[in-house]
Motif scaffolding. Structure first.
Motif, PDB file in Angstrom:
ATOM      1  N   MET A 117      -7.338 -11.524   0.771  1.00 56.06           N
ATOM      2  CA  MET A 117      -8.413 -11.421  -0.173  1.00 56.06           C
ATOM      3  C   MET A 117      -8.188 -10.235  -0.874  1.00 56.06           C
ATOM      4  SD  MET A 117      -9.207 -14.540  -1.129  1.00 56.06           S
ATOM      5  CE  MET A 117     -10.721 -14.481  -2.088  1.00 56.06           C
ATOM      6  N   ALA A 118      -8.611  -9.173   0.184  1.00 63.38           N
ATOM      7  CA  ALA A 118      -8.441  -7.906  -0.446  1.00 63.38           C
ATOM      8  C   ALA A 118      -7.166  -7.294  -1.203  1.00 63.38           C
ATOM      9  CB  ALA A 118      -8.620  -6.831   0.784  1.00 63.38           C
ATOM     10  N   ASN A 119      -6.127  -7.944  -0.910  1.00 63.12           N
ATOM     11  CA  ASN A 119      -4.890  -7.801  -1.386  1.00 63.12           C
ATOM     12  C   ASN A 119      -4.684  -8.328  -3.080  1.00 63.12           C
ATOM     13  OD1 ASN A 119      -3.481  -5.813   0.453  1.00 63.12           O
ATOM     14  ND2 ASN A 119      -3.055  -7.505   1.782  1.00 63.12           N
ATOM     15  N   LYS A 120      -5.478  -9.603  -2.742  1.00 60.67           N
ATOM     16  CA  LYS A 120      -5.303 -10.244  -4.112  1.00 60.67           C
ATOM     17  C   LYS A 120      -6.082  -9.723  -5.037  1.00 60.67           C
ATOM     18  CE  LYS A 120      -4.282 -15.177  -2.862  1.00 60.67           C
ATOM     19  NZ  LYS A 120      -4.704 -16.405  -2.286  1.00 60.67           N
ATOM     20  N   GLY A 121      -7.470  -9.183  -4.702  1.00 62.65           N
ATOM     21  CA  GLY A 121      -8.141  -8.359  -5.303  1.00 62.65           C
ATOM     22  C   GLY A 121      -7.646  -7.098  -5.920  1.00 62.65           C
ATOM     23  N   THR A 122      -6.912  -6.268  -4.976  1.00 59.35           N
ATOM     24  CA  THR A 122      -6.420  -4.994  -5.565  1.00 59.35           C
ATOM     25  C   THR A 122      -5.058  -4.953  -5.773  1.00 59.35           C
ATOM     26  OG1 THR A 122      -6.027  -4.380  -3.089  1.00 59.35           O
ATOM     27  CG2 THR A 122      -8.452  -4.115  -4.030  1.00 59.35           C
ATOM     28  N   GLY A 123      -4.334  -5.747  -5.409  1.00 56.34           N
ATOM     29  CA  GLY A 123      -2.792  -5.645  -5.423  1.00 56.34           C
ATOM     30  C   GLY A 123      -2.149  -4.607  -4.870  1.00 56.34           C
ATOM     31  N   LEU A 124      -2.706  -3.968  -3.503  1.00 58.76           N
ATOM     32  CA  LEU A 124      -2.285  -2.982  -2.719  1.00 58.76           C
ATOM     33  C   LEU A 124      -1.545  -3.144  -1.549  1.00 58.76           C
ATOM     34  CD1 LEU A 124      -5.536  -0.562  -2.710  1.00 58.76           C
ATOM     35  CD2 LEU A 124      -3.609  -0.086  -3.877  1.00 58.76           C
ATOM     36  N   GLY A 125      -1.406  -4.214  -1.254  1.00 59.46           N
ATOM     37  CA  GLY A 125      -0.537  -4.694  -0.355  1.00 59.46           C
ATOM     38  C   GLY A 125      -1.069  -4.170   1.127  1.00 59.46           C
ATOM     39  N   LEU A 126      -2.407  -4.109   1.506  1.00 61.36           N
ATOM     40  CA  LEU A 126      -2.735  -3.714   2.883  1.00 61.36           C
ATOM     41  C   LEU A 126      -2.101  -4.399   3.943  1.00 61.36           C
ATOM     42  CD1 LEU A 126      -6.436  -3.367   1.392  1.00 61.36           C
ATOM     43  CD2 LEU A 126      -4.787  -1.435   2.031  1.00 61.36           C
ATOM     44  N   SER A 127      -1.877  -3.866   4.765  1.00 67.24           N
ATOM     45  CA  SER A 127      -1.442  -4.510   6.272  1.00 67.24           C
ATOM     46  C   SER A 127      -2.370  -4.530   7.238  1.00 67.24           C
ATOM     47  CB  SER A 127       0.080  -3.907   6.598  1.00 67.24           C
ATOM     48  OG  SER A 127      -0.353  -2.581   7.053  1.00 67.24           O
ATOM     49  N   GLN A 128      -2.134  -5.342   8.122  1.00 67.15           N
ATOM     50  CA  GLN A 128      -2.705  -5.624   9.310  1.00 67.15           C
ATOM     51  C   GLN A 128      -2.662  -4.268  10.203  1.00 67.15           C
ATOM     52  OE1 GLN A 128      -4.629  -8.306  10.396  1.00 67.15           O
ATOM     53  NE2 GLN A 128      -5.643  -6.758  11.702  1.00 67.15           N
ATOM     54  N   GLU A 129      -1.589  -3.766  10.251  1.00 63.59           N
ATOM     55  CA  GLU A 129      -1.418  -2.261  10.836  1.00 63.59           C
ATOM     56  C   GLU A 129      -2.372  -1.200  10.451  1.00 63.59           C
ATOM     57  OE1 GLU A 129       1.557  -5.027  11.725  1.00 63.59           O
ATOM     58  OE2 GLU A 129       1.336  -3.966   9.903  1.00 63.59           O
ATOM     59  N   THR A 130      -2.343  -1.248   8.911  1.00 57.93           N
ATOM     60  CA  THR A 130      -3.191  -0.246   8.156  1.00 57.93           C
ATOM     61  C   THR A 130      -4.837  -0.402   8.944  1.00 57.93           C
ATOM     62  OG1 THR A 130      -1.586  -0.269   6.442  1.00 57.93           O
ATOM     63  CG2 THR A 130      -4.070   0.554   6.206  1.00 57.93           C
ATOM     64  N   LEU A 131      -5.125  -1.917   8.769  1.00 54.08           N
ATOM     65  CA  LEU A 131      -6.594  -2.129   9.179  1.00 54.08           C
ATOM     66  C   LEU A 131      -6.840  -1.858  10.571  1.00 54.08           C
ATOM     67  CD1 LEU A 131      -9.148  -3.521   8.521  1.00 54.08           C
ATOM     68  CD2 LEU A 131      -8.245  -5.885   9.068  1.00 54.08           C
ATOM     69  N   ASP A 132      -5.914  -2.183  11.418  1.00 56.00           N
ATOM     70  CA  ASP A 132      -6.209  -1.682  12.884  1.00 56.00           C
ATOM     71  C   ASP A 132      -6.241  -0.154  12.981  1.00 56.00           C
ATOM     72  OD1 ASP A 132      -3.573  -3.879  14.212  1.00 56.00           O
ATOM     73  OD2 ASP A 132      -5.652  -4.393  13.702  1.00 56.00           O
ATOM     74  N   GLN A 133      -5.553   0.616  12.191  1.00 56.49           N
ATOM     75  CA  GLN A 133      -5.793   1.956  12.190  1.00 56.49           C
ATOM     76  C   GLN A 133      -6.843   2.464  11.584  1.00 56.49           C
ATOM     77  OE1 GLN A 133      -3.373   4.101  13.488  1.00 56.49           O
ATOM     78  NE2 GLN A 133      -5.259   5.401  13.294  1.00 56.49           N
ATOM     79  N   VAL A 134      -7.511   2.041  10.593  1.00 52.03           N
ATOM     80  CA  VAL A 134      -8.854   2.240   9.897  1.00 52.03           C
ATOM     81  C   VAL A 134      -9.842   1.758  11.038  1.00 52.03           C
ATOM     82  CG1 VAL A 134     -10.372   1.841   8.085  1.00 52.03           C
ATOM     83  CG2 VAL A 134      -7.899   2.002   7.653  1.00 52.03           C
ATOM     84  N   ILE A 135      -9.734   0.573  11.437  1.00 50.84           N
ATOM     85  CA  ILE A 135     -10.710   0.464  12.592  1.00 50.84           C
ATOM     86  C   ILE A 135     -10.968   1.485  13.832  1.00 50.84           C
ATOM     87  CG2 ILE A 135     -11.523  -1.474  14.285  1.00 50.84           C
ATOM     88  CD1 ILE A 135     -10.345  -3.385  12.225  1.00 50.84           C
ATOM     89  N   ALA A 136      -9.630   1.696  14.221  1.00 52.94           N
ATOM     90  CA  ALA A 136      -9.645   2.737  15.393  1.00 52.94           C
ATOM     91  C   ALA A 136     -10.247   3.877  14.782  1.00 52.94           C
ATOM     92  CB  ALA A 136      -8.226   2.632  15.761  1.00 52.94           C
ATOM     93  N   ASP A 137      -9.914   4.441  13.461  1.00 52.94           N
ATOM     94  CA  ASP A 137     -10.538   5.659  13.235  1.00 52.94           C
ATOM     95  C   ASP A 137     -12.086   5.648  13.065  1.00 52.94           C
ATOM     96  OD1 ASP A 137      -7.914   6.249  10.839  1.00 52.94           O
ATOM     97  OD2 ASP A 137      -7.889   6.778  12.926  1.00 52.94           O
TER      98      ASP A 137
END
Lengths: 432, 435, 126
Positions: free
Chosen positions: A408-428
């Motif tokens: 949904m985040a990608n549909k809303g922004t068109g940014l193509g966020l990946s699970q890897e990016t999310l994992d990294q942000v959560i870790a940070d």
């Protein structure tokens, strides 16, 4: 993005870098990054989640991020009701508040305009009077406020930033941080417009997700009573229902997590009561649970919670202190709140507010037992704080999986966020 | 065909110095004529007695890039500012208050303007104003001998909307048979050609009877699914169908276009196209130069940003209160018109939607006194709105505040819009190399 | 057909308001919505829903439904003085009346988005 310098009284704006969003996503992901940039100025950062204010179910959350005087490091508090989404509609996704004002001020954010205004007429007033005065002076009953009361002004460790009239998810003592900066309140009102990348697909899927939620384990459940019952308090309904007026939800949140109890009015009244302050809205499950366990009646618990909210005090540590004192008379307790001090224990490495019960509720998240709750809870809260999802509801609804949220985040922004990016942000976010 | 784009293209090209002729190329939306086109300078009347419908003229002129606009008050009319105009547009409101505000001097100024070749466009109250009448104040404006068909010796029975569906008019009653969208038919008389049937909204404007001295451009043909009948349907049919909805007449060297319905309402493209056609067709030929606005006073850099920020702050503050008032069941009577809270925001939105353009623009045109004035008026409107909300909460009367508020809104909007159109006009003339 | 709201089921979440705003503006916004959660009495926990229809306002209060005709005369009552009818008492251009989302594939979006089924579609005459 808005930068507010309380020292100079100036504000400036910066566009939000797409790269920052691609790398840090939103909410606590970005506020953490901004904290690093500005930490020499002891910032308070308000941030909306990436999905906050959309039609995505439970997209009610914004965060306050700051160095907690209780923990000594960067932590995050959620604010929901209608204030979380209102921040986004002011036109400022992120607000970085720097320095300290010489005199009491409040920040008025409205439709892309940021005003630092004199709060000398508000300083010394309790949370309820402050919100009333802000709404009256600016002529609108729908202005959302983040307010401190006398506790924050006095620099109490028990101080909390309240939302409008009610206790909030601030369990980090941010009320003290506001007070130290002479920042009495942040008032929010916005009538902006939020455009998204693929609106039709986004809205289609919102409806699908909502249908799944409607048919889920939360169906037929309401308010604080059912949450307490799910937490093992089998007599919660019996205890609370004689004073329950209505249940209400934060913005677009399918479960009404807030329960209004009438204390000086018949709770079966449906017409608008003549009594201007007939009761209190319970928004803090931990606090009401603590008072219940101490043997207070629902009415007495309501009076105590209301008194805490008026003074801008975190009701959970207040309940702890009351428990230790053994005091049972609500009037005496109310009087004792003036100047009440105490230390608040913080679990090691905690980043997210303990306002949210630390267990799944209603929904089945496939967890094997209590031992697995802690990591699950941390991750679930991180996701909620990044994307702007109501953190209590996030723990009720397995339908809001990370996969669905990312899609949904990608549909809303068109940014193509990946699970890897999310994992990294959560870790940070979790490692700060 | 997108009329707005067509006229915008014409006006933008004219602003760049391109020579265009009626009916050719970009100007093919207009009837053919050997004359070259010229940018019209249009006065929009926003003086005492006007309601909010003059903002509809603003909306369509903005869309069509008619950027040489002067917002006129009764003082400006009396001071002879009309002589600098090609076109004078008068929309709806309280006809008698408008006439009273303009007074005998204003009437003389208008007559002189039209006789000298100027074009008058009047819709609704603006159409009633120049019609022959013996009523006090209106009797100074007897420019056109056209009779109205919605006049009765006895007050007709109202089907809805009560007795305000008619008003006394001397010994008679002017009544309003319907409201909302009606169907009109063009007669094919120049310059209104190219269409048969079209729609426009009627909110109390006249149904006229054809006269020898005027051209009938459009008649009331029928009703629509949106038409609200305020009287018996048969009476409405008798009063409207076949009667004149749009007329063109001459006075001296000038012309008058009288529209019963609001041809300037922004949701009716064909009707809007006719307004633009009328402007180009019959605008004043050979105008007295000397632009009466502030287009020579340029503000840029931090001063410009500060001004726009100050305006935006106050309009935002006002809008916030205004939106809240919309949920409160309160009404005010100003003149013979009823005002509700939603009408407050009509003025504020007309400003709000244009602030972005000023934010983006590198420079704006306004004298320093005008800059101070617009911020002062905006701040006053905010104060009045907040006072109003406070009094409503206390259940006190707000009628006197309403007078001040709507007067203040009118003044604020005209000052702001003057800055806006002057700034747009300057942007286009600067980019064309014209002074 | 018209929208019906059970105010006692309503949890005041504003999803309906945002969905209607999306229908009007093709973006997330509240200003053009014709269904509005009335929430100006926060301390009293008094909230309901107002729907603007073509010729009336449907006010779903907790204590019951009220249909108020726009521009129609009203006798004096506890809620206010006598109100004259007026042909010009018509909101203009700002909030369009409910069109039941006739151009949307979902049907009325407020009905679809309400998480507690407080909003329904009534057949004509109900």
């Amino acid at each position: 993005m808005l930068i507010v310098d309380l020292e100079t009284g100036e504000t400036s704006e910066d566009g939000l870098d797409d790269d920052l969003v691609s790398q840090k996503i939103g909410g606590a992901g970005i506020t953490s990054s901004l904290y690093e940039t500005y930490k020499d100025r002891d910032p308070i950062i308000l941030g909306a989640g990436l999905l906050t204010g959309t039609l995505f179910p439970a997209s009610a959350l914004s965060v306050i991020s700051a160095r907690s005087p209780r923990a000594g490091y960067l932590t995050h508090s959620p604010f929901t009701l209608k204030a979380g989404m209102e921040l986004k509609y002011t036109g400022f996704d992120y607000v970085v508040i720097l320095g300290k004002s010489e005199k009491p001020v409040f920040l008025w954010l409205h439709d892309g305009v940021a005003d630092i205004q004199d709060a000398s007429g508000l300083w010394g007033k309790d949370v309820w009077n402050t919100t009333d005065l802000l709404r009256k002076s600016m002529g609108d009953d729908l202005i959302q406020t983040l307010v401190i009361g006398p506790a924050g002004e006095d620099g109490s460790d028990l101080a909390q930033v309240c939302v409008n009239y009610w206790s909030s998810g601030d369990c980090w003592g941010f009320g003290k941080v506001f007070g130290e900066k002479n920042l009495k309140a942040v008032a929010l009102r916005g009538m902006g417009l939020l455009e998204i990348s693929d609106p039709e697909e986004f809205v289609d899927q919102c409806f699908e997700i909502l249908e799944a939620i409607k048919g889920s384990a939360i169906e037929g459940k309401r308010g604080v009573e059912d949450i307490l019952t799910a937490m093992g308090e089998s007599d919660a309904r019996e205890w609370l229902s004689p004073v329950v007026h209505r249940h209400s939800a934060c913005y677009n949140t399918p479960y009404p997590t807030n329960t209004f109890i009438y204390l000086n009015e018949d709770p079966t009244t449906l017409t608008e009561p003549a009594e201007p302050e007939p009761g209190f809205m319970i928004t803090d499950i931990g606090a009401v649970l603590a008072l219940k366990k101490m043997g207070f009646s629902a009415v007495d618990a309501g009076h105590i919670l209301r008194a805490c909210a008026r003074r801008g005090m975190d009701p959970v540590p207040v309940a702890e202190i009351i428990g230790k004192s053994g005091q049972k008379d609500p009037k005496t307790i109310e009087q004792s709140l003036v100047g009440l001090q105490g230390s608040v224990a913080v679990p090691d490495g905690a980043n997210f507010s303990s306002w949210v019960p630390q267990q799944p509720m209603f929904g089945d998240f496939g967890l094997s037992g209590e031992g697995s709750f802690k990591d699950w809870w941390m991750r679930r809260q991180a996701v909620a704080y990044i994307f702007g999802i109501h953190p209590i509801f996030a723990n009720m609804s397995p339908e809001l999986s990370e996969e669905v949220i990312l899609e949904m985040a990608n549909k809303g922004t068109g940014l193509g966020l990946s699970q890897e990016t999310l994992d990294q942000v959560i870790a940070d976010v979790c490692s700060f | 065909m997108n009329f707005y784009d067509s006229y915008a293209s014409i006006n933008q090209k004219l602003a760049r110095g391109v020579v265009l002729h009626y009916g050719e190329e970009e100007a093919s939306v207009l009837p053919r004529d050997p004359r070259p086109l010229r940018i019209p300078r249009i006065g929009v009347y926003a003086g005492t007695g006007t309601s909010h419908s003059w903002l509809w003229f603003v909306e369509i002129f903005d869309r069509m890039s008619f950027h040489e606009i002067v917002f006129m008050t009764e003082d400006m009319v009396r001071d002879g500012v009309m002589e600098c105009l090609d076109v004078f547009a008068m929309s709806g409101g309280d006809t008698i208050r408008i006439a009273e505000g303009l007074g005998p001097e204003g009437a003389r100024a208008m007559e002189s303007f039209i006789r000298g070749g100027g074009l008058y466009i009047g819709s609704c109250a603006g159409a009633y104003l120049p019609l022959t009448s013996s009523k006090q104040h209106l009797d100074r404006f007897n420019f056109v001998d056209i009779k109205i068909a919605n006049l009765s010796k006895t007050r007709p029975e109202a089907k809805r909307m009560g007795r305000k569906a008619s008003t006394s008019y001397g010994c008679d009653f002017v009544y309003h048979p319907v409201r909302e969208d009606v169907r009109l038919r063009m007669t094919g008389k120049e310059p209104f050609t190219g269409f048969g049937s079209f729609r426009a909204p009627l909110y109390g404007g006249p149904s006229m009877v054809a006269s020898r001295d005027s051209d009938v451009l459009a008649c009331y043909e029928g009703f629509t699914e949106k038409t609200l009948f305020l009287v018996d349907e048969s009476l409405a049919e008798k009063t409207l169908l076949g009667k004149v909805a749009a007329a063109r007449t001459t006075m001296g060297d000038g012309h008058l276009y009288l529209f019963g319905p609001h041809f300037e309402h922004p949701l009716f493209p064909i009707a809007n196209h006719l307004v633009a056609t009328a402007i180009f067709w019959d605008m004043k030929k050979g105008r007295n130069d000397g632009k009466p606005s502030d287009s020579e006073f340029v503000l840029e850099g931090p001063a410009k940003e500060q001004l726009v920020r100050d305006i935006k702050r106050e309009i935002s503050n006002s809008r916030i209160v205004a939106v809240g008032l919309e949920s409160i069941p309160v009404q005010w009577i100003i003149g013979c018109k009823t005002y509700e809270p939603e009408k407050i925001r009509v003025f504020l939105e007309a400003i709000w939607k244009r602030i972005n353009a000023l934010e983006r623009s590198r420079r704006i045109c306004a004298r320093s006194e005008t800059c101070e004035e617009v911020v002062a008026h905006a701040s006053r409107v905010t104060q009045l709105l907040r006072q109003m909300k406070s009094r409503i909460d206390d259940r006190s009367d707000t009628q006197d505040l309403a007078w001040d508020l709507f007067d203040g809104l009118r003044r604020l909007t005209t000052i702001f819009l003057q800055i806006y159109f002057d700034s747009l006009g300057r942007i286009h003339s600067v980019s064309s190399g014209k002074k | 057909m018209r929208i019906d709201v059970d105010a006692l089921k309503c949890i005041g979440c504003m999803a309906c308001e945002m969905a209607c705003g999306y229908h009007r503006d093709d973006a997330f916004a509240l200003l053009a919505s014709c269904i509005v959660v009335y929430r100006a009495r926060e301390k009293k926990d008094y909230f309901g829903v107002v729907v603007k229809e073509e010729e009336s306002l449907m006010i779903a209060r907790p204590e019951g439904l009220e249909i108020r005709r726009i521009g129609v005369a009203e006798e004096a009552s506890d809620s206010g003085p006598k109100k004259e009818a007026d042909a010009s008492a018509k909101p203009m251009l700002l909030r369009e009346p409910c069109d039941l989302c006739s151009d949307m594939k979902y049907g009325p979006m407020c009905v679809k988005i309400c998480p507690v089924n407080a909003i329904s579609l009534l057949e004509g005459g109900e």
